[in-house]
Design an enzyme around this catalytic site. Structure first.
Site, PDB file in Angstrom:
ATOM      1  N   SER A   1      -0.238  26.286  -2.360  1.00 17.40           N
ATOM      2  CA  SER A   1       0.903  27.046  -1.869  1.00 17.40           C
ATOM      3  C   SER A   1       1.984  27.177  -2.941  1.00 17.40           C
ATOM      4  O   SER A   1       1.704  27.629  -4.043  1.00 17.40           O
ATOM      5  CB  SER A   1       1.428  26.416  -0.585  1.00 17.40           C
ATOM      6  OG  SER A   1       2.382  27.260   0.017  1.00 17.40           O
TER       7      SER A   1
ATOM      8  N   ASP B   1       0.266  31.770  -1.943  1.00 20.00           N
ATOM      9  CA  ASP B   1      -0.907  31.995  -1.080  1.00 20.00           C
ATOM     10  C   ASP B   1      -0.578  32.946   0.076  1.00 20.00           C
ATOM     11  O   ASP B   1      -1.403  33.128   0.988  1.00 20.00           O
ATOM     12  CB  ASP B   1      -1.531  30.677  -0.596  1.00 20.00           C
ATOM     13  CG  ASP B   1      -0.645  29.922   0.365  1.00 20.00           C
ATOM     14  OD1 ASP B   1       0.584  29.908   0.149  1.00 20.00           O
ATOM     15  OD2 ASP B   1      -1.167  29.340   1.325  1.00 20.00           O
TER      16      ASP B   1
ATOM     17  N   ASP C   1       1.396  33.141   2.720  1.00 18.42           N
ATOM     18  CA  ASP C   1       1.641  32.861   4.146  1.00 18.42           C
ATOM     19  C   ASP C   1       3.137  32.806   4.433  1.00 18.42           C
ATOM     20  O   ASP C   1       3.547  32.577   5.569  1.00 18.42           O
ATOM     21  CB  ASP C   1       0.917  31.592   4.626  1.00 18.42           C
ATOM     22  CG  ASP C   1       1.226  30.366   3.794  1.00 18.42           C
ATOM     23  OD1 ASP C   1       2.094  30.447   2.896  1.00 18.42           O
ATOM     24  OD2 ASP C   1       0.596  29.329   4.032  1.00 18.42           O
TER      25      ASP C   1
HETATM   26 MG    MG Z   1       2.088  29.014   1.316  1.00 23.86          MG
END
Ligand code: MG
Length: 462
Positions: free
Chosen positions: A106, A251, A253
């Site tokens: 992340s 990533d 999100d």
């Molecule tokens: Mg992330």
């Protein structure tokens, strides 16, 4: 040098001694444990697992070890290569696979990497499942496949399918967004967002200005999408006369929006705005974690529905969403979960819904932001001496404020009329994190200071 094994996966720094870092040996052990678990869980003879990774330097090395280990265990691998976390999640159901592994750390710096594990629904494993895998890794009772039972490897991409699924959502108003002809600057910190976000925007008829969109993970700035790291994109939006800026983490999100005047829409308000839009079209409840802005509760109640808070951690938010039938939820860190597509934080979904809202309202981004209640979060921590009993301190705080609304499902959260304070202890260090929110930064800081003074007094008496 660190290796952290937790129920949501394993993460660590690359290089050095096995057992202390995320080394090839650790990766093999953990991927073997996951293989053992997924075979037991599915009970099928043929098992397929989807593997995808962000653009980190170590991604290819980690990915090839995972691929080799799974096939060595007799599992078929569909390797979708460079992919966002939500893309791997939707690919698991898209390929009707039995599970998935996402290789990403992340927003952590480049020396880090991690394995995040998914079930057959493309969702993160729960506490018990994560513990089972850690146990298997510890026991090392692995039973690899014989030569004629080795798994196969297929290389594919799922980006196009994921983008099409987002564009196909009923509430993503492609026509209205196209008509606005948005000019949008994108900062994807040189990871996989640089591939899919500009593509998604072009299919929504936008003119795209790309910044840090080469997926070589050469992080141009600290990859966490918080205001202090977004000065470059803020300048770009202003200089280029863009309608807004879009920022995602490595990533993809988490989603943060920058307004046309270079001001921050605010990471906390991504979910608030998107939820406002969804609630205006579809009735239903909402969920976010305890450390997220109260603005979501306000907006949900203004539509006549119910808001619930979950413990911190995506899996906890998802569980709570299922429990109360939430139609939208997520995290204040820019994580939008819209179960209409899947139960995972998805910045592509966030972009589709946010632009639909902006198009429908016909407002500038900063004007839209002003429609929502004004809150500010202050993040602090207090360091304690190791011998202090942190749980006892938290219990005493809870008792002191028992006349207020107190929630203790995850640390202690105290809701006051004009703000809240959320205290959580760290599992690794003798510190208590104190998040507070109120109508201004000064008020939020005041709440934090009040609790810090309480803790100091209690600590002296223990
Ligand atoms: Mg992330």
């Amino acid at each position: 040098m660190t290796l952290i094994k937790s129920i949501s996966g394993i993460r660590g720094t690359i290089g050095g001694q096995a057992g202390d870092n995320l080394t090839p040996l650790d990766i093999v052990k953990f991927a073997s444990a996951y293989s053992q678990w997924i075979i037991k869980r599915s009970g099928k003879n043929e098992i397929t697992v989807v593997v995808g990774r962000d653009a980190r330097l170590s991604g290819e090395m980690v990915g090839s070890i995972i691929e080799g280990t799974l096939t060595g265990y007799g599992i078929n691998v569909i390797n979708i290569g460079l992919a966002t976390t939500p893309t791997v999640e939707v690919a698991v159901t898209g390929f009707e696979a039995e599970g998935g592994i996402i290789i990403t750390a992340s927003h952590n710096p480049k020396q880090w990497n991690a394995l995040k594990l998914l079930n057959e629904k493309g969702e993160f494993l729960n506490d018990a499942e994560g513990k089972q895998i850690l146990k298997f890794a510890e026991e090392e009772g692995f039973d690899y496949a014989l030569v004629d039972k080795l798994g196969s490897i297929t290389r594919s991409s799922y980006d196009n399918e994921h983008i099409e699924q987002v564009l196909g959502l009923k509430l993503v108003d492609v026509k209205a967004v196209k008509e606005r002809k948005f000019k949008i600057a994108v900062d994807a910190v040189n990871s996989v967002g640089g591939i899919v976000i500009p593509e998604l925007l072009r299919r929504l008829g936008a003119e795209v200005i790309e910044r840090n969109c080469t997926p070589d993970c050469n992080f141009a700035h600290n990859p966490e999408p918080v205001p202090e790291n977004l000065t470059e994109i803020s300048e770009t939006v202003k200089c280029e006369g863009a309608d807004l800026g879009i920022v995602v983490d490595p990533d993809v999100d988490r989603l943060a929006i920058v307004c046309e005047d270079g001001s921050m829409f605010g990471e906390e308000y991504t979910l608030v705005a998107v939820a406002d839009y969804v609630l205006s079209k579809t009735g239903g409840n909402t969920v976010s974690n305890l450390s997220s802005s109260r603005a979501l509760k306000d907006v949900t109640e203004s539509h006549g529905y119910k808001y619930d808070a979950a413990a911190v951690g995506e899996v906890n938010v998802v569980d709570k969403m299922k429990e109360n039938g939430a139609i939208i939820g997520g995290e204040g860190n820019g994580g939008v979960i819209y179960p209409e597509l899947h139960y995972g934080r998805d910045a592509l979904v966030g972009v589709g819904l946010f632009l639909s809202l902006l198009a429908e309202k016909g407002l500038k981004c900063s004007e839209l932001r002003r429609l929502y209640p004004e809150y500010h979060i202050s993040k602090n921590k207090i360091e304690l001496t190791p011998e202090l009993d942190v749980d006892a301190i938290l219990t005493k705080i809870k008792d002191k404020y028992s006349n207020e609304q107190v929630n203790d499902i995850d640390g202690v959260k105290i809701d006051f009329a004009n703000g809240w304070v959320h205290l959580r202890k760290s599992n690794t260090e003798p510190i208590i994190r104190i998040y507070s929110e109120s109508g201004s930064v000064e008020e939020a800081d005041k709440f934090a200071l009040m609790i810090i003074n309480d803790i100091k007094k209690i600590a002296e008496l223990i």
